[in-house]
Design an enzyme around this catalytic site. Structure first.
Site, PDB file in Angstrom:
ATOM      1  N   GLY A 324     -22.903  57.147 -18.595  1.00 35.02           N
ATOM      2  CA  GLY A 324     -22.880  57.397 -17.155  1.00 35.02           C
ATOM      3  C   GLY A 324     -21.898  58.494 -16.774  1.00 35.02           C
ATOM      4  O   GLY A 324     -22.179  59.321 -15.909  1.00 35.02           O
ATOM      5  N   TRP A 327     -23.445  61.788 -17.787  1.00 37.68           N
ATOM      6  CA  TRP A 327     -24.522  62.182 -16.883  1.00 37.68           C
ATOM      7  C   TRP A 327     -23.965  62.955 -15.695  1.00 37.68           C
ATOM      8  O   TRP A 327     -24.602  63.892 -15.199  1.00 37.68           O
ATOM      9  CB  TRP A 327     -25.258  60.936 -16.382  1.00 37.68           C
ATOM     10  CG  TRP A 327     -26.291  61.225 -15.329  1.00 37.68           C
ATOM     11  CD1 TRP A 327     -27.567  61.660 -15.523  1.00 37.68           C
ATOM     12  CD2 TRP A 327     -26.127  61.114 -13.905  1.00 37.68           C
ATOM     13  NE1 TRP A 327     -28.211  61.817 -14.313  1.00 37.68           N
ATOM     14  CE2 TRP A 327     -27.346  61.492 -13.309  1.00 37.68           C
ATOM     15  CE3 TRP A 327     -25.068  60.718 -13.086  1.00 37.68           C
ATOM     16  CZ2 TRP A 327     -27.529  61.483 -11.930  1.00 37.68           C
ATOM     17  CZ3 TRP A 327     -25.253  60.719 -11.712  1.00 37.68           C
ATOM     18  CH2 TRP A 327     -26.477  61.090 -11.154  1.00 37.68           C
ATOM     19  N   HIS A 328     -22.759  62.592 -15.255  1.00 38.93           N
ATOM     20  CA  HIS A 328     -22.184  63.256 -14.096  1.00 38.93           C
ATOM     21  C   HIS A 328     -21.780  64.692 -14.389  1.00 38.93           C
ATOM     22  O   HIS A 328     -21.772  65.524 -13.472  1.00 38.93           O
ATOM     23  CB  HIS A 328     -20.954  62.483 -13.595  1.00 38.93           C
ATOM     24  CG  HIS A 328     -21.298  61.288 -12.767  1.00 38.93           C
ATOM     25  ND1 HIS A 328     -21.503  60.041 -13.301  1.00 38.93           N
ATOM     26  CD2 HIS A 328     -21.485  61.148 -11.416  1.00 38.93           C
ATOM     27  CE1 HIS A 328     -21.788  59.187 -12.334  1.00 38.93           C
ATOM     28  NE2 HIS A 328     -21.789  59.829 -11.182  1.00 38.93           N
ATOM     29  N   GLY A 329     -21.429  65.004 -15.615  1.00 40.03           N
ATOM     30  CA  GLY A 329     -21.018  66.372 -15.886  1.00 40.03           C
ATOM     31  C   GLY A 329     -20.730  66.616 -17.350  1.00 40.03           C
ATOM     32  O   GLY A 329     -20.383  65.692 -18.101  1.00 40.03           O
TER      33      GLY A 329
END
Length: 488
Positions: A324, A327-329
């Site tokens: 997770g 996924w953000h960066g």
């Protein structure tokens, strides 16, 4: 096109609304859906038309794969199994996302580890690729589980591109969206939905333009500009970003939910006062709820969830949140942020299993401060930025108090405490401290917009609140300000 822009509020949205319902009024249902897809693609292309083919190809590919998964496939040597088709579809989606979002990250780390000098690709991240990729991966898995019943490409295109949630969510499921578009009652203007939609949209617009963008000035200065931070500047920096991120993203979600209601579509709730959480588990049940749902249903549970040993459960939790974070960066700071939350959830589960409890106020204090500290890594562009902010937050060597307090507290100079302009490095002033206090009051003492929406009644109070929020936001639209999650 930004939700918080004149062209969207006064041109795109009203034109799309009236033409859509005019076509429905004339019983041109297919045309109305087609127009909404066209409008959504126009909305997406406003940023960079070069990436329009990308989302079109992605939609067509996933539609074909999803249809294949919905069909009965004979298990023989001449055909692929459904599981093989699903894996192929997921791999292709992740490969597309990985190429645009993570290629340079892997090249940089490969160069660092091996000592090579491979040139970076310097790819511009296509808008919304993280969101429409996750949404379509969920669609493929749901199709594999026979939970989707859609075989029409126009409807599928509407599911993917519906402009209120296209850019930054909420991440929706096919089964919760398409029945709404198929409902004949939703093809007629609903004036209660229109009033409620404008009410929620106005609150979201105010959150973004007036509140989030105010905190953004101090957060940006503290993280990106300041070389050093004193104790109060560092805490003001971290708290400013904590409030900026919440009011920015929840503001976007409110606007998305409000706009969708104008079209009689109910998007899922994405925020439920997350800073009121009394544990890290409670926080993730309140923050970015649709992402938490995706991580749980499509990563944590397939990994085994909590059905295996305790060690396996903790490993699954950690892996889910590291994914997770990534996924953000594409950065080690994002990975570390996910790692911190994974560890916190493991500690919480261990604590709960042992039957320990703590006072409510202490549970909130620990949870909020953990979230606030972890956000430092989420926001920092480099490790040095995180170290700078955290170093200032926990250092007693550099304390500066407002100069006007010197006459009453001059004895503190004996303890290396200085008096002067305490917020100079973050471009702040006394209002910065007031704003932080008001931020706490807003997140803790007031009901959120979704709670207000549940018992919404169109009366002079709600009309006045909508008008104040809308006019206040419009008067503050003095510059373009993108939403933070556009970067993710």
């Amino acid at each position: 096109m930004l939700f918080n822009s004149y062209e969207f509020i006064f041109a795109f949205l009203p034109i799309t609304f009236f033409i859509y319902f005019y076509l429905n009024h004339k019983r041109l249902t297919v045309a109305s859906k087609g127009f909404l897809v066209f409008s959504s693609l126009f909305f997406y292309s406003w940023w960079n038309i070069a990436y329009l083919p990308l989302i079109l190809i992605s939609m067509l590919f996933n539609y074909v794969i999803g249809n294949s998964l919905n069909k009965e496939i004979e298990e023989n040597k001449k055909s692929f199994s459904k599981k093989s088709i699903l894996i192929f579809g997921i791999v292709c989606n992740i490969a597309l996302l990985g190429y645009f979002k993570y290629a340079d990250f892997f090249i940089e780390n490969f160069n660092f580890a091996i000592g090579t000098n491979v040139n970076l690709l310097h790819l511009i991240l296509p808008l919304a690729i993280s969101f429409f990729t996750f949404q379509q991966v969920a669609y493929l898995v749901d199709s594999y589980r026979q939970e989707t019943k859609e075989y029409d490409f126009l409807n599928y295109a509407l599911f993917v591109t519906f402009f209120p949630q296209l850019i930054a969510g909420p991440i929706v499921h096919h089964k919760e969206m398409m029945p709404q578009f198929a409902n004949n009652r939703n093809m007629v203007k609903n004036y209660r939905n229109i009033a409620l939609g404008l009410f929620i949209f106005s609150i979201g617009l105010f959150k973004k333009v007036v509140i989030a963008d105010t905190f953004a000035v101090w957060a940006t200065a503290g993280f990106d500009t300041a070389i050093t931070l004193n104790l109060f500047e560092a805490w003001a920096t971290s708290l400013s970003y904590t409030f900026q991120l919440y009011f920015d993203f929840s503001g976007y979600t409110d606007m998305a939910i409000g706009i969708a209601l104008l079209f009689n579509i109910k998007l899922p709730i994405n925020f439920n006062s997350p800073y009121k959480a009394l544990s890290i588990q409670d926080f993730w049940r309140r923050w970015h709820i649709t992402l938490s749902r995706f991580l749980r249903d499509y990563i944590y549970i397939p990994l085994g969830g909590n059905k295996k040993s305790s060690f396996r459960t903790y490993s699954n939790l950690l892996a889910t949140f590291v994914i997770g974070g990534f996924w953000h960066g594409a950065g080690w700071t994002f990975l570390f942020w996910g790692f911190l939350h994974g560890i916190a959830l493991i500690i919480h589960r261990l604590w709960s299993n042992l039957g320990f409890k703590m006072w409510t106020w202490l549970a909130w204090f620990i949870t909020f401060n953990f979230v606030n500290i972890a956000w430092v890594f989420f926001r920092a562009k480099e490790w040095d930025d995180a170290v700078k902010v955290l170093g200032g937050m926990f250092s007693l060597d550099n304390i500066i108090l407002p100069e006007k307090l010197e006459s009453k507290l001059s004895f503190l100079t004996n303890y290396n405490i200085e008096f002067g302009y305490w917020a100079e490095n973050i471009k702040g002033n006394d209002f910065t401290a007031i704003a932080v206090i008001l931020g706490f009051i807003l997140i803790l003492a007031f009901r959120n917009s979704m709670e207000k929406g549940k018992d919404f009644k169109l009366n002079y109070k709600t009309a006045l609140l909508s008008a104040i929020c809308f006019i206040g936001a419009i008067l503050s639209l003095n510059k373009a300000s993108e939403f933070l999650y556009f970067n993710f």
